[in-house]
Design a protein around this motif. Structure first.
Motif, mmCIF file in Angstrom:
data_model
loop_
_atom_site.group_PDB
_atom_site.id
_atom_site.type_symbol
_atom_site.label_atom_id
_atom_site.label_comp_id
_atom_site.label_asym_id
_atom_site.label_seq_id
_atom_site.Cartn_x
_atom_site.Cartn_y
_atom_site.Cartn_z
ATOM 1 N N TRP A 59 0.807 -1.220 0.000
ATOM 2 C CA TRP A 59 0.000 0.000 0.000
ATOM 3 C C TRP A 59 0.846 1.278 0.000
ATOM 4 C CZ3 TRP A 59 -5.181 -0.045 -0.791
ATOM 5 C CH2 TRP A 59 -5.813 -1.293 -0.707
ATOM 6 N N SER A 60 2.129 1.169 0.147
ATOM 7 C CA SER A 60 2.993 2.359 0.129
ATOM 8 C C SER A 60 3.923 2.373 -1.077
ATOM 9 C CB SER A 60 3.833 2.420 1.411
ATOM 10 O OG SER A 60 4.684 1.284 1.522
ATOM 11 N N ILE A 61 3.620 1.573 -2.084
ATOM 12 C CA ILE A 61 4.536 1.419 -3.211
ATOM 13 C C ILE A 61 4.508 2.625 -4.143
ATOM 14 C CG2 ILE A 61 2.910 0.289 -4.773
ATOM 15 C CD1 ILE A 61 5.197 -1.625 -5.555
ATOM 16 N N ASN A 62 5.704 2.957 -4.660
ATOM 17 C CA ASN A 62 5.865 3.941 -5.721
ATOM 18 C C ASN A 62 6.993 3.448 -6.609
ATOM 19 O OD1 ASN A 62 6.237 6.121 -7.425
ATOM 20 N ND2 ASN A 62 7.318 7.344 -5.911
ATOM 21 N N THR A 63 6.624 2.847 -7.724
ATOM 22 C CA THR A 63 7.623 2.258 -8.609
ATOM 23 C C THR A 63 8.087 3.222 -9.693
ATOM 24 O OG1 THR A 63 5.899 1.352 -10.054
ATOM 25 C CG2 THR A 63 6.676 -0.049 -8.253
ATOM 26 N N GLY A 64 7.515 4.423 -9.729
ATOM 27 C CA GLY A 64 7.907 5.387 -10.746
ATOM 28 C C GLY A 64 7.169 5.238 -12.059
ATOM 29 N N ASN A 65 6.080 4.439 -12.062
ATOM 30 C CA ASN A 65 5.326 4.233 -13.308
ATOM 31 C C ASN A 65 4.145 5.184 -13.453
ATOM 32 O OD1 ASN A 65 3.640 3.209 -11.338
ATOM 33 N ND2 ASN A 65 3.067 1.376 -12.484
ATOM 34 N N GLY A 66 3.991 6.108 -12.512
ATOM 35 C CA GLY A 66 2.890 7.060 -12.582
ATOM 36 C C GLY A 66 1.656 6.633 -11.827
ATOM 37 N N TYR A 67 1.706 5.462 -11.178
ATOM 38 C CA TYR A 67 0.593 4.940 -10.395
ATOM 39 C C TYR A 67 1.107 4.582 -9.010
ATOM 40 C CZ TYR A 67 -1.609 4.860 -14.918
ATOM 41 O OH TYR A 67 -2.106 5.247 -16.140
ATOM 42 N N PHE A 68 0.278 4.839 -8.000
ATOM 43 C CA PHE A 68 0.773 4.829 -6.634
ATOM 44 C C PHE A 68 -0.110 3.987 -5.718
ATOM 45 C CE2 PHE A 68 1.707 8.811 -8.733
ATOM 46 C CZ PHE A 68 3.055 9.016 -8.487
ATOM 47 N N GLY A 69 0.522 3.393 -4.713
ATOM 48 C CA GLY A 69 -0.215 2.743 -3.650
ATOM 49 C C GLY A 69 -0.718 1.358 -3.989
ATOM 50 N N GLY A 70 -1.494 0.796 -3.056
ATOM 51 C CA GLY A 70 -1.927 -0.574 -3.162
ATOM 52 C C GLY A 70 -2.732 -0.889 -4.394
ATOM 53 N N VAL A 71 -3.661 -0.019 -4.761
ATOM 54 C CA VAL A 71 -4.509 -0.285 -5.921
ATOM 55 C C VAL A 71 -4.141 0.581 -7.116
ATOM 56 C CG1 VAL A 71 -6.433 -1.232 -4.613
ATOM 57 C CG2 VAL A 71 -6.310 1.232 -4.965
ATOM 58 N N GLN A 72 -2.921 1.142 -7.086
ATOM 59 C CA GLN A 72 -2.324 1.812 -8.242
ATOM 60 C C GLN A 72 -3.220 2.884 -8.830
ATOM 61 O OE1 GLN A 72 1.215 0.678 -9.827
ATOM 62 N NE2 GLN A 72 0.926 1.008 -7.629
ATOM 63 N N ILE A 73 -3.329 3.994 -8.102
ATOM 64 C CA ILE A 73 -4.130 5.140 -8.519
ATOM 65 C C ILE A 73 -3.202 6.206 -9.085
ATOM 66 C CG2 ILE A 73 -5.764 6.902 -7.775
ATOM 67 C CD1 ILE A 73 -6.560 5.053 -5.474
ATOM 68 N N SER A 74 -3.553 6.756 -10.227
ATOM 69 C CA SER A 74 -2.752 7.844 -10.785
ATOM 70 C C SER A 74 -2.974 9.120 -9.982
ATOM 71 C CB SER A 74 -3.111 8.079 -12.252
ATOM 72 O OG SER A 74 -4.377 8.704 -12.358
ATOM 73 N N LEU A 75 -2.021 10.030 -10.070
ATOM 74 C CA LEU A 75 -2.122 11.276 -9.308
ATOM 75 C C LEU A 75 -3.320 12.101 -9.749
ATOM 76 C CD1 LEU A 75 -0.966 13.201 -7.199
ATOM 77 C CD2 LEU A 75 0.507 14.162 -8.978
ATOM 78 N N ASP A 76 -3.577 12.169 -11.048
ATOM 79 C CA ASP A 76 -4.706 12.958 -11.525
ATOM 80 C C ASP A 76 -6.032 12.376 -11.038
ATOM 81 O OD1 ASP A 76 -3.222 14.875 -12.852
ATOM 82 O OD2 ASP A 76 -3.107 13.715 -14.688
ATOM 83 N N THR A 77 -6.143 11.046 -11.039
ATOM 84 C CA THR A 77 -7.357 10.426 -10.532
ATOM 85 C C THR A 77 -7.502 10.667 -9.045
ATOM 86 O OG1 THR A 77 -7.222 8.716 -12.226
ATOM 87 C CG2 THR A 77 -8.618 8.244 -10.338
ATOM 88 N N TRP A 78 -6.413 10.551 -8.321
ATOM 89 C CA TRP A 78 -6.399 10.823 -6.877
ATOM 90 C C TRP A 78 -6.908 12.228 -6.591
ATOM 91 C CZ3 TRP A 78 -5.925 8.188 -2.499
ATOM 92 C CH2 TRP A 78 -5.463 8.809 -1.350
ATOM 93 N N ASN A 79 -6.411 13.182 -7.353
ATOM 94 C CA ASN A 79 -6.831 14.568 -7.154
ATOM 95 C C ASN A 79 -8.297 14.761 -7.535
ATOM 96 O OD1 ASN A 79 -4.283 15.416 -6.299
ATOM 97 N ND2 ASN A 79 -3.588 15.753 -8.385
ATOM 98 N N ALA A 80 -8.710 14.162 -8.662
ATOM 99 C CA ALA A 80 -10.072 14.360 -9.154
ATOM 100 C C ALA A 80 -11.118 13.810 -8.200
ATOM 101 C CB ALA A 80 -10.227 13.705 -10.528
ATOM 102 N N TYR A 81 -10.777 12.774 -7.452
ATOM 103 C CA TYR A 81 -11.743 12.148 -6.551
ATOM 104 C C TYR A 81 -11.520 12.527 -5.087
ATOM 105 C CZ TYR A 81 -13.644 9.343 -10.323
ATOM 106 O OH TYR A 81 -14.264 8.938 -11.486
ATOM 107 N N GLY A 82 -10.762 13.586 -4.841
ATOM 108 C CA GLY A 82 -10.662 14.133 -3.497
ATOM 109 C C GLY A 82 -9.565 13.561 -2.639
ATOM 110 N N GLY A 83 -8.600 12.876 -3.221
ATOM 111 C CA GLY A 83 -7.551 12.265 -2.423
ATOM 112 C C GLY A 83 -6.642 13.236 -1.703
ATOM 113 N N ARG A 84 -6.562 14.470 -2.223
ATOM 114 C CA ARG A 84 -5.659 15.435 -1.600
ATOM 115 C C ARG A 84 -6.082 15.826 -0.190
ATOM 116 N NH1 ARG A 84 -2.154 18.309 -5.001
ATOM 117 N NH2 ARG A 84 -1.542 19.484 -3.166
ATOM 118 N N GLN A 85 -7.314 15.487 0.206
ATOM 119 C CA GLN A 85 -7.697 15.744 1.591
ATOM 120 C C GLN A 85 -6.905 14.857 2.540
ATOM 121 O OE1 GLN A 85 -11.642 14.137 2.837
ATOM 122 N NE2 GLN A 85 -11.739 13.294 0.762
#
Length: 402
Positions: A59-85
């Motif tokens: 759940w803390s992985i960052n392989t440098g492929n543009g997708y992050f965490g356990g279920v591999q969420i992109s940063l733009d998707t994370w931001n669009a769905y409120g992850g920055r909170q």
């Protein structure tokens, strides 16, 4: 204005198995944030299976492929769905927080958001609520920004208290520390992406922010005095379609003494909205100009001011590995040449959040404030004084419980 900005993005599997093997492409599919699906929830056990498929359950992985965490969420998707909170990047959030955002993605896009690991592991058939109890509320101060709101020539810090939605002002003392906070607003839990500067051209710092429910961009004009709930005047809408934009940053890129607004769109393009001044009846921002690309993986954008002593405002940002980068200002709004070559000025910044820049100690050099806190917890506020050579001197802690 970003009326044509995309409002959704998608995620994909880290290993790229089934979609690639079947010759299926999702590049042309567009999903709506407000669309619904028959199965818009899944148990923690099912999310664990998806994570095992996507990231071997890390759940803390960052392989440098543009997708992050356990279920591999992109940063733009994370931001669009409120992850920055919760955190700047998905892998910096807790497992529970990642699942809460994944639930929103599942409701908006369906199991196809995880084309290789979704349906095969139960997304779409398991409809259990992963967290039937009320999840923990966000904590600490968020959406930090800085400007001289009190008219005393010292940079003040403004932010939203996540748990209450109250807007607080921390008056600057002029030596890098902050005075006792004063509440200047309420009901700000529905606002985000704060940026502060004199956008109206009246010599008083204003607050620009996005209303989450509508995507409207508003200016709250400053009165120039610290007067409790009357520190800011009545708001005026100056834009629409800003929901998908992130990391709003005030900076005078063209040295015309009128602050401009920078923002990153879902494709990773960096845009400058030149300031025009005035307020009622006239837009305070002009037509936007693209000044960068590939910013999709960068976060915590802010302008400390002049970092290197050349009289031009600079920009800083953090990459997924935690490197802090300086983008030198050229003093001209010149398309993709508006910013100069970047240089790394720090490492280990993936433990820091809520970066905000200003000349906090009044020495003419750009400084940074930042919060260091474990995910889901409050932490210390630190002051990084600018050294005038493009970097920062030793930090000092100036607050707790942030």
């Amino acid at each position: 204005m970003p009326k044509n900005a995309l409002t959704t993005t998608r995620t994909k599997a880290r290993r790229g198995r089934s979609a690639a093997a079947a010759g299926v492409t999702l590049a042309g599919l567009v999903f709506s944030l407000v669309s619904t699906h028959s199965a818009d929830a899944a148990s923690v056990a099912t999310w664990d299976k998806v994570a095992q498929c996507e990231s071997s359950g890390d759940w803390s992985i960052n392989t440098g492929n543009g997708y992050f965490g356990g279920v591999q969420i992109s940063l733009d998707t994370w931001n669009a769905y409120g992850g920055r909170q919760y955190a700047s990047y998905p892998n910096q959030a807790t497992k529970q927080q990642q699942i809460l955002i994944a639930e929103k993605i599942l409701a908006g896009q369906g199991p196809v958001a995880w084309p290789n690991c979704g349906r095969v592991n139960g997304l779409g058939t398991d409809t259990a609520d992963p967290y039937p109890a009320t999840p923990p509320a966000p904590v600490g101060m968020v959406q930090l920004t800085a400007a001289d709101f009190t008219g005393d020539g010292k940079a003040d810090l403004v932010g939203i208290e996540a748990a209450t939605g109250k807007l607080w002002l921390y008056p600057g003392t002029g030596n890098g520390t902050l005075g006792e906070r004063v509440q200047i607003g309420s009901g700000w839990g529905g606002m985000s992406k704060l940026a502060a500067a004199d956008f109206t051209g009246d010599g008083k710092a204003d607050l620009v922010t996005v209303e989450n429910a509508t995507g409207n961009l508003y200016v709250y004009p400053g009165t120039g005095t610290l007067n409790g709930m009357n520190t800011l005047g009545a708001r005026t809408q100056i834009g629409s379609g800003w929901s998908a934009m992130r990391d709003l940053t005030a900076i005078d890129v063209n040295q015309d003494h009128t602050p401009d607004l920078l923002a990153v769109d879902p494709s990773g393009a960096l845009w400058a909205y030149p300031g025009t001044g005035t307020l009622n009846g006239t837009a305070t921002l002009g037509n936007r100009v693209q000044i960068g690309s590939g910013w999709g993986s960068m976060a915590e954008l802010t302008s400390p001011g002049d970092l290197d002593g050349d009289g031009k405002a600079d920009l800083v940002a953090v990459d997924p590995a935690g490197a802090l980068w300086k983008y030198s200002g050229t003093g001209a709004l010149n398309g993709m040449n508006t910013l100069g070559a970047r240089s790394q000025i720090g490492s280990g910044w993936n433990s820091m959040r809520q970066l905000v820049g200003a000349d906090f100690n009044g020495d003419g050099k750009g400084d940074l404030d930042a919060v260091q806190a474990p995910t889901g917890s409050t932490g210390g506020l630190f002051f990084y004084p600018g050294n005038g050579n493009g970097g920062f001197a030793d930090r000092a802690q100036i607050g707790t419980g942030w």
